[in-house]
Design a protein around this motif. Structure first.
Motif, short mmCIF file in Angstrom:
data_model
loop_
_atom_site.label_atom_id
_atom_site.label_comp_id
_atom_site.label_asym_id
_atom_site.label_seq_id
_atom_site.Cartn_x
_atom_site.Cartn_y
_atom_site.Cartn_z
N LEU A 7 0.15 -1.37 -0.16
CA LEU A 7 -0.28 -0.25 -0.05
C LEU A 7 0.87 1.06 -0.02
O LEU A 7 0.31 2.05 0.06
CB LEU A 7 -0.91 0.28 1.05
N ARG A 13 0.92 2.19 -6.42
CA ARG A 13 0.01 3.18 -6.23
C ARG A 13 0.02 3.45 -7.88
O ARG A 13 -1.46 3.34 -8.42
CB ARG A 13 0.06 4.27 -5.65
N ARG A 16 -2.40 1.13 -9.57
CA ARG A 16 -3.70 0.89 -9.10
C ARG A 16 -3.82 1.67 -9.80
O ARG A 16 -5.30 1.60 -10.07
CB ARG A 16 -3.86 0.77 -7.70
N ILE A 17 -3.95 2.88 -9.66
CA ILE A 17 -4.69 4.53 -10.49
C ILE A 17 -4.95 4.03 -11.63
O ILE A 17 -6.19 3.90 -12.18
CB ILE A 17 -3.37 5.90 -10.19
N LEU A 28 -6.16 -7.30 -5.38
CA LEU A 28 -4.53 -6.80 -4.79
C LEU A 28 -4.14 -7.65 -3.73
O LEU A 28 -5.09 -7.33 -3.14
CB LEU A 28 -4.67 -5.85 -4.64
N CYS A 162 2.02 9.71 -7.99
CA CYS A 162 2.92 9.33 -6.70
C CYS A 162 4.12 9.65 -6.56
O CYS A 162 4.13 9.32 -5.51
CB CYS A 162 3.18 7.96 -7.98
N SER A 195 -9.35 7.21 -8.06
CA SER A 195 -8.73 6.89 -8.01
C SER A 195 -7.10 7.19 -7.12
O SER A 195 -6.54 6.10 -6.76
CB SER A 195 -8.16 6.95 -9.47
N GLU A 198 -8.57 6.23 -3.33
CA GLU A 198 -8.83 5.40 -3.43
C GLU A 198 -7.34 4.23 -3.05
O GLU A 198 -6.84 3.78 -1.68
CB GLU A 198 -9.40 4.71 -4.05
N THR A 199 -6.18 5.16 -3.65
CA THR A 199 -4.78 4.68 -3.18
C THR A 199 -3.74 5.67 -2.37
O THR A 199 -3.01 5.25 -2.35
CB THR A 199 -4.38 5.11 -5.14
N GLU A 200 -4.61 6.65 -1.40
CA GLU A 200 -3.24 6.93 -0.85
C GLU A 200 -2.89 6.00 0.22
O GLU A 200 -3.51 5.04 0.50
CB GLU A 200 -4.71 8.17 -0.19
#
Length: 204
Positions: A7, A13, A16-17, A28, A162, A195, A198-200
């Protein structure tokens, strides 16, 4: 498809984005590559994340390769231009952003993995110099534009977002937001996208 990663990895990240922007579902699977019992080398012989496991069991690794593969899976939200020259430009932005992440991780590992008496300040300074040079060039190239390249978000913006997000997580002492307000404007705009939300990465 299954994406193996963590994560907090900025490379994970990034892909994932891309998958989220493309509206392509993936599972994941979290993996700590530094754990003694890590299974990562059985997926990627280099022991690195991210690694994408395809439906047929084949593995694709390196975030740039995965991002390019993902972008071709769906016509939604094209992130890499088809024109050769524009494609090269976007990929160069990505390379520069990835270089910030590369240097940051090397500097962090020097501080976290190596015993204090063996650490090299010169090595850390060299990596931080790369980061500072890359930030300056990114800011110069962005200028007053809304996006890194063209008139819509591309992989260049995803990668830059990122990279600077990783600096906020691991190197809060780097004052890029005040030094380069145009990069911060871009980042704040990206943070409004689901996007990116959610990936923070977790702060801990």
């Amino acid at each position: 498809m299954k994406l193996i990663g963590s994560l907090t990895s900025p490379y994970v990240r990034k892909v994932r984005i891309v998958f989220l922007e493309k509206k392509v579902d993936i599972d994941l699977q979290l993996e700590n590559v530094w754990a003694a019992d890590t299974q990562m080398p059985s997926f990627n012989p280099l022991g690195k994340v991210p690694c994408l496991i395809l439906e047929d069991g084949d593995a694709i690794y390196d975030s740039r390769v995965i991002a390019e593969y993902a972008d071709a899976l769906s016509p939604v939200s094209k992130l890499i231009p088809s024109d050769n020259r524009e494609r090269a430009t976007v990929k160069t932005w990505e390379t520069l952003a990835d270089g910030i992440m590369d240097a940051g991780i090397l500097a962090r590992l020097e501080r976290t993995l190596r015993p204090a008496e063996q650490q090299s300040q010169d090595w850390v300074d060299r990596q931080m110099g790369k980061i500072n040079n890359a930030l300056r060039v990114l800011s110069e190239q962005l200028g007053g534009n809304a996006w890194c390249h063209g008139n819509q978000m591309t992989l260049a913006d995803v990668a830059v977002g990122c990279a600077v997000g990783y600096l906020l997580l691991r190197f809060p002492q780097v004052q890029w937001q005040t030094q380069y307000p145009n990069l911060d404007r871009l980042y704040q705009k990206l943070l409004q996208r689901p996007s990116f939300m959610e990936t923070e990465p977790p702060k801990a």
